[in-house]
Design an enzyme around this catalytic site. Structure first.
Site, short mmCIF file in Angstrom:
data_model
loop_
_atom_site.label_atom_id
_atom_site.label_comp_id
_atom_site.label_asym_id
_atom_site.label_seq_id
_atom_site.Cartn_x
_atom_site.Cartn_y
_atom_site.Cartn_z
N TYR A 120 46.96 7.56 -17.40
CA TYR A 120 45.94 8.17 -16.60
C TYR A 120 44.49 8.62 -17.47
O TYR A 120 44.63 8.20 -18.69
CB TYR A 120 46.47 9.35 -15.65
CG TYR A 120 46.64 10.56 -16.63
CD1 TYR A 120 45.55 11.44 -16.83
CD2 TYR A 120 47.81 10.75 -17.38
CE1 TYR A 120 45.70 12.45 -17.56
CE2 TYR A 120 47.66 12.01 -18.26
CZ TYR A 120 46.65 12.94 -18.02
OH TYR A 120 46.92 14.03 -18.77
N CYS A 121 43.51 8.59 -16.80
CA CYS A 121 42.33 9.15 -17.42
C CYS A 121 41.67 10.05 -16.45
O CYS A 121 42.33 11.04 -15.79
CB CYS A 121 41.36 7.71 -17.47
SG CYS A 121 40.80 7.17 -15.89
N ARG A 122 40.10 10.27 -16.40
CA ARG A 122 39.68 11.17 -15.61
C ARG A 122 39.67 10.71 -14.19
O ARG A 122 39.91 11.43 -13.23
CB ARG A 122 38.03 11.40 -16.18
CG ARG A 122 37.58 12.53 -15.16
CD ARG A 122 36.25 12.81 -15.88
NE ARG A 122 35.17 11.46 -15.73
CZ ARG A 122 34.81 10.86 -14.58
NH1 ARG A 122 34.81 11.45 -13.64
NH2 ARG A 122 33.98 9.73 -14.81
#
Length: 158
Positions: A120-122
């Site tokens: 995941y990221c932002r």
């Protein structure tokens, strides 16, 4: 509808031609075309984890969660139990031997057949890029949390 079907068929033909001519280009092209939604489908597929799926995986402790954001973003807020491997370091990190990976990140190294790896990221953009990298390295069952930390924080009331 016919245009969508023809467009998808054309992509498959081009992909096959590229695969025979330039395998490395074809693998990138295939990853791009197969991660795109088909006509009438949403972009959610087997490579995407939803908020509720992520919550379940976390509560069952059946997850290897990797945050591909930059260290400053990770420090500012993260999903519990996530390990930070910035996108720019992901490929070299996944190529480490299990022993070196465990020493560097203090967690069990992911296996290529593991089905509980989530990136995941932002907002889902970098994690999608990370997903392509992981799949190219043979981690074919890896998924990404499309909503990213932004959705997580909103859902969790943070």
């Amino acid at each position: 509808m016919l245009a969508c079907v023809l467009s998808r068929s054309l992509c498959q033909v081009v992909s096959e031609v590229n695969r025979r001519s330039h395998p490395t280009v074809a693998s990138v092209f295939r990853a791009f075309t197969t991660s795109s939604p088909k006509c009438g489908e949403s972009s959610d597929n087997a490579s995407v984890v939803t908020y509720s799926q992520l919550k379940t995986m976390l509560s069952c402790r059946d997850i290897q969660l990797f945050d591909v954001r930059n260290p400053d973003e990770y420090q500012a807020g993260r999903i519990a139990d996530a390990v930070n491997i910035p996108l720019g370091n992901l490929e070299e990190s996944l190529k480490l031997s299990p022993e070196h990976f465990e020493k560097k990140f203090e967690v069990r190294a992911p296996g290529k057949d593991d089905d509980n790896i989530v990136l995941y990221c932002r907002s889902g953009n970098r994690s999608l890029k990370a997903l392509v990298i992981a799949h190219q390295l043979g981690f074919s069952r890896t998924r990404h949390y499309k909503g990213g930390y932004s959705e997580w924080a909103e859902q969790e009331g943070k």
